[in-house]
Scaffold this motif. Structure first.
Motif, PDB file in Angstrom:
ATOM      1  N   ALA A  60       0.823  -1.213   0.000  1.00 36.41           N
ATOM      2  CA  ALA A  60       0.000   0.000   0.000  1.00 36.41           C
ATOM      3  C   ALA A  60       0.852   1.256   0.000  1.00 36.41           C
ATOM      4  O   ALA A  60       0.459   2.286  -0.583  1.00 36.41           O
ATOM      5  CB  ALA A  60      -0.947   0.002   1.196  1.00 36.41           C
ATOM      6  N   ARG A  64      -1.663   2.765  -5.102  1.00 36.15           N
ATOM      7  CA  ARG A  64      -2.809   1.929  -5.440  1.00 36.15           C
ATOM      8  C   ARG A  64      -2.477   0.890  -6.501  1.00 36.15           C
ATOM      9  O   ARG A  64      -2.875  -0.268  -6.386  1.00 36.15           O
ATOM     10  CB  ARG A  64      -3.970   2.813  -5.913  1.00 36.15           C
ATOM     11  CG  ARG A  64      -5.207   2.004  -6.263  1.00 36.15           C
ATOM     12  CD  ARG A  64      -6.200   2.837  -7.087  1.00 36.15           C
ATOM     13  NE  ARG A  64      -7.274   2.016  -7.570  1.00 36.15           N
ATOM     14  CZ  ARG A  64      -7.204   1.187  -8.613  1.00 36.15           C
ATOM     15  NH1 ARG A  64      -6.075   1.062  -9.272  1.00 36.15           N
ATOM     16  NH2 ARG A  64      -8.247   0.488  -8.994  1.00 36.15           N
ATOM     17  N   ASP A  65      -1.780   1.296  -7.546  1.00 34.26           N
ATOM     18  CA  ASP A  65      -1.506   0.367  -8.645  1.00 34.26           C
ATOM     19  C   ASP A  65      -0.688  -0.843  -8.185  1.00 34.26           C
ATOM     20  O   ASP A  65      -1.015  -1.992  -8.522  1.00 34.26           O
ATOM     21  CB  ASP A  65      -0.802   1.084  -9.794  1.00 34.26           C
ATOM     22  CG  ASP A  65      -1.701   2.096 -10.479  1.00 34.26           C
ATOM     23  OD1 ASP A  65      -2.940   1.952 -10.387  1.00 34.26           O
ATOM     24  OD2 ASP A  65      -1.180   3.033 -11.106  1.00 34.26           O
ATOM     25  N   CYS A  68      -2.891  -3.009  -5.671  1.00 37.13           N
ATOM     26  CA  CYS A  68      -3.978  -3.741  -6.334  1.00 37.13           C
ATOM     27  C   CYS A  68      -3.447  -4.815  -7.277  1.00 37.13           C
ATOM     28  O   CYS A  68      -4.068  -5.868  -7.427  1.00 37.13           O
ATOM     29  CB  CYS A  68      -4.901  -2.770  -7.061  1.00 37.13           C
ATOM     30  SG  CYS A  68      -5.888  -1.770  -5.913  1.00 37.13           S
ATOM     31  N   CYS A  85     -10.891  -2.633  -6.230  1.00 37.09           N
ATOM     32  CA  CYS A  85      -9.752  -2.515  -5.345  1.00 37.09           C
ATOM     33  C   CYS A  85      -9.490  -1.035  -5.144  1.00 37.09           C
ATOM     34  O   CYS A  85      -9.387  -0.286  -6.115  1.00 37.09           O
ATOM     35  CB  CYS A  85      -8.537  -3.202  -5.972  1.00 37.09           C
ATOM     36  SG  CYS A  85      -7.049  -3.108  -4.963  1.00 37.09           S
ATOM     37  N   ARG A  86      -9.399  -0.619  -3.882  1.00 34.43           N
ATOM     38  CA  ARG A  86      -9.117   0.793  -3.622  1.00 34.43           C
ATOM     39  C   ARG A  86      -8.348   0.935  -2.324  1.00 34.43           C
ATOM     40  O   ARG A  86      -8.372   0.052  -1.470  1.00 34.43           O
ATOM     41  CB  ARG A  86     -10.393   1.613  -3.599  1.00 34.43           C
ATOM     42  CG  ARG A  86     -11.332   1.311  -2.487  1.00 34.43           C
ATOM     43  CD  ARG A  86     -12.609   2.158  -2.581  1.00 34.43           C
ATOM     44  NE  ARG A  86     -13.576   1.758  -1.601  1.00 34.43           N
ATOM     45  CZ  ARG A  86     -13.669   2.289  -0.379  1.00 34.43           C
ATOM     46  NH1 ARG A  86     -12.852   3.252  -0.023  1.00 34.43           N
ATOM     47  NH2 ARG A  86     -14.571   1.864   0.467  1.00 34.43           N
ATOM     48  N   LEU A  87      -7.658   2.060  -2.222  1.00 34.99           N
ATOM     49  CA  LEU A  87      -6.934   2.374  -1.002  1.00 34.99           C
ATOM     50  C   LEU A  87      -7.684   3.447  -0.238  1.00 34.99           C
ATOM     51  O   LEU A  87      -8.170   4.415  -0.816  1.00 34.99           O
ATOM     52  CB  LEU A  87      -5.530   2.893  -1.329  1.00 34.99           C
ATOM     53  CG  LEU A  87      -4.470   1.853  -1.644  1.00 34.99           C
ATOM     54  CD1 LEU A  87      -3.161   2.538  -2.014  1.00 34.99           C
ATOM     55  CD2 LEU A  87      -4.252   0.906  -0.496  1.00 34.99           C
ATOM     56  N   LEU A  92      -6.281  -1.292   2.393  1.00 37.69           N
ATOM     57  CA  LEU A  92      -6.692  -1.779   1.078  1.00 37.69           C
ATOM     58  C   LEU A  92      -8.058  -2.437   1.218  1.00 37.69           C
ATOM     59  O   LEU A  92      -8.246  -3.299   2.078  1.00 37.69           O
ATOM     60  CB  LEU A  92      -5.683  -2.792   0.539  1.00 37.69           C
ATOM     61  CG  LEU A  92      -6.009  -3.315  -0.855  1.00 37.69           C
ATOM     62  CD1 LEU A  92      -5.549  -2.305  -1.891  1.00 37.69           C
ATOM     63  CD2 LEU A  92      -5.363  -4.653  -1.087  1.00 37.69           C
TER      64      LEU A  92
END
Length: 124
Positions: A60, A64-65, A68, A85-87, A92
């Motif tokens: 994290a 994000r990339d 995820c 998928c998100r931060l 996460l």
């Protein structure tokens, strides 16, 4: 005994009864198998989501990339597909979907959401 008497009317009734009982047992078995497949699918989705979220949370800090992508690798290795998928800060949040086929030709999807991140201790 005459064919038209009381004994003649009951001929074959036991066969029909046995067939009906057999059909009920088969239907109960099929329903039980479908419920079992749904439960297994739900457990697979939870496992894939939990492991993916934990693996992604380690990355994290990289963004994000990266987080995820790592989460998606573990989700796929566990037979799932990442839906979202998100931060949220360093947490996460991962939503996973697993395909469940209780009967041939019948496809359903089991989903699960998992959240992972650093441990925060209360101040004081």
């Amino acid at each position: 005994m005459s064919v038209g008497g009381p004994a003649g009317r009951d001929r074959g009734a036991a066969s029909i009864f046995v067939l009906a009982v057999g059909l009920v047992l088969v239907a109960a078995g099929v329903a039980g198998a479908a419920v079992g497949a749904a439960r297994v699918g739900r457990h697979l989705a939870r496992t894939a989501a939990d492991l993916g979220a934990l693996a992604g949370a380690v990355r994290a800090i990289e963004g994000r990339d990266a987080a995820c992508a790592r989460a998606a690798q573990l989700v796929a290795a566990n037979g799932g597909r990442t839906r979202s998928c998100r931060l949220d800060g360093l947490d996460l949040i991962l939503e996973v979907e697993v395909t469940v086929t209780p009967f041939p030709g019948l496809t359903r999807y089991a989903t699960a959401v998992a959240r992972a991140g650093p441990i925060t201790a209360p101040v004081g």
